[in-house]
Design a protein around this motif. Structure first.
Motif, mmCIF file in Angstrom:
data_model
loop_
_atom_site.group_PDB
_atom_site.id
_atom_site.type_symbol
_atom_site.label_atom_id
_atom_site.label_comp_id
_atom_site.label_asym_id
_atom_site.label_seq_id
_atom_site.Cartn_x
_atom_site.Cartn_y
_atom_site.Cartn_z
ATOM 1 N N LYS A 157 8.838 59.232 -14.506
ATOM 2 C CA LYS A 157 9.997 58.377 -13.956
ATOM 3 C C LYS A 157 9.913 57.516 -12.761
ATOM 4 O O LYS A 157 10.514 56.551 -12.852
ATOM 5 C CB LYS A 157 11.196 59.534 -13.882
ATOM 6 C CG LYS A 157 12.560 58.774 -13.626
ATOM 7 C CD LYS A 157 13.859 59.642 -13.558
ATOM 8 C CE LYS A 157 15.019 59.012 -13.116
ATOM 9 N NZ LYS A 157 16.383 59.723 -13.212
ATOM 10 N N TYR A 158 9.330 58.259 -11.789
ATOM 11 C CA TYR A 158 9.225 57.378 -10.473
ATOM 12 C C TYR A 158 7.709 57.068 -10.133
ATOM 13 O O TYR A 158 7.474 56.483 -8.996
ATOM 14 C CB TYR A 158 9.612 58.451 -9.136
ATOM 15 C CG TYR A 158 11.084 59.049 -9.369
ATOM 16 C CD1 TYR A 158 12.214 58.015 -8.819
ATOM 17 C CD2 TYR A 158 11.390 60.228 -9.798
ATOM 18 C CE1 TYR A 158 13.349 58.477 -9.342
ATOM 19 C CE2 TYR A 158 12.524 60.579 -9.852
ATOM 20 C CZ TYR A 158 13.629 59.576 -9.721
ATOM 21 O OH TYR A 158 15.044 60.066 -9.828
ATOM 22 N N ASN A 179 15.041 59.181 -3.545
ATOM 23 C CA ASN A 179 15.770 59.087 -4.893
ATOM 24 C C ASN A 179 16.454 60.153 -5.043
ATOM 25 O O ASN A 179 17.060 60.166 -6.351
ATOM 26 C CB ASN A 179 14.841 58.744 -5.928
ATOM 27 C CG ASN A 179 14.066 57.445 -5.904
ATOM 28 O OD1 ASN A 179 14.967 56.484 -6.446
ATOM 29 N ND2 ASN A 179 12.677 57.189 -5.709
#
Length: 358
Positions: A157-158, A179
């Motif tokens: 996701k990151y 985040n």
């Protein structure tokens, strides 16, 4: 006629004797079961040992009653207190390695060196479970690694990659914290888990100073005065700002929950304390979990630190020494090992037994 009467009398008498023998258990009586007690901490994987105990009760007539207790320093203190007081269970599941010698194994535990299964035990485990060349334990379960377990979905996701250096690892943690993701899961309510990072960094220490463990045990080297070893503690200090807010109140089970759900991205732990639990509770999440070594400071040299499993020790002063040996022999047989491994949700490492593959 007289002869028949005597025969009838004999038959009646013999029948009475047979009935009496059956009543007193002289014929076809089942052997009496032996009950052994086992002390084991709640952090140990339970499915495999429970399966072996169930099988041993059926095949050997040996029942094992487990006393499940706390872990870490509480377990250390309990074992020492029980040994000192004489209130010793028949079997104890406990650490191997440096924590064995203070338990005075020569006077407290059964010497297993002469048992038929002894040659099967892998040298690395044998060394960790021996004092003065005498073996006092069998491996409880699988070998494991002290490593970083991470959630692969969070990494994807990151846009993160598995780090090859400590600097890259900290950079990943910065991205996650920015985040709003817990970068490193801490479970220090189980106090022993705070040691995994600097002990799991042993590969990097030994690569730089190969004889550090031997010299440390002799008192010739110290962490504080050996730069490569002190670096492990500096890494631990680097992590302090990345933990979950409740890291002092969280347990290993909580850590597994956080890693599986993606609430936390990294968990620096022993693989066999995490992967089996996630596989059991969250089977649909186990493929989301990856493992990498605690990084060193150079990308060219990466290696992982392997942990020997806990040992199963038999009380030398038990009233059931022969039953203990019989149980341990069964545990170490192919049949016993197959029962153990078949009950696991995931095989997280090799069994330290020669010529055996789970």
């Amino acid at each position: 006629m007289l002869r028949r009467k005597h025969m009838k009398k004999f038959v009646k008498t013999a029948g009475g004797m047979l009935f009496a023998c059956l009543m007193c258990g002289g014929i076809s009586a089942k052997p009496k079961k032996t009950t052994l007690t086992m002390l084991i901490s709640r952090d140990q994987p339970m499915s495999g040992i429970q399966a072996v105990c169930d099988s041993a009760e059926k095949s050997l007539g040996i029942k094992v009653e487990m006393e499940v207790t706390s872990s870490g320093i509480d377990l250390d203190n309990m074992v020492k207190t029980r040994l000192a007081s004489g209130d010793v269970p028949d079997l104890i599941v406990y650490n191997t390695g440096s924590l064995l010698a203070p338990l005075d194994p020569q006077n407290n535990f059964i010497n297993l060196s002469g048992e038929s299964f002894s040659p099967r035990i892998n040298k690395a485990f044998r060394d960790s479970a021996s004092i003065d060349g005498q073996l006092y334990a069998i491996p409880f379960g699988l070998s494991q690694a002290g490593a970083v377990m991470y959630n692969k979905k969070v990494y994807k996701k990151y846009g993160l990659s598995v780090p090859k250096t400590w600097k890259q690892f900290i950079a990943n943690c910065d991205v996650l914290r920015k985040n709003g993701v817990t970068a490193i899961i801490g479970t220090f309510k189980d106090s022993w888990t705070s040691q995994v990072l600097f002990l799991g960094d042993s590969y990097n220490v030994c690569k730089a100073v190969p004889d550090f463990p031997a010299q440390f045990e002799k008192g010739n080297m110290k962490y504080a005065t050996t730069p490569a070893a002190l670096r492990s503690w500096q890494k631990l200090a680097d992590t302090t700002s990345y933990y979950n807010k409740d890291y002092l109140a969280s347990t290993v089970s909580d850590g597994c929950d956080k890693l599986a759900s993606g609430e936390g991205a990294h968990y620096i732990m022993l693989t066999d304390n995490v992967l089996p639990q996630i596989a059991s509770l969250y089977p649909d999440k186990i493929d989301d979990i990856g493992v990498f070594a605690i990084p060193g400071d150079t990308a060219e040299d990466n290696g992982i630190t392997v942990w020997m499993p806990s040992g199963i020790y038999g009380s030398k002063n038990s009233r059931h020494v022969e039953a203990i040996k019989k149980f341990l022999n069964y545990y170490m047989s192919d049949a016993g090992l197959d029962v153990y491994c078949s009950a696991l949700d995931v095989i997280s490492g090799p069994m330290p037994v020669n010529n055996y593959t789970p």
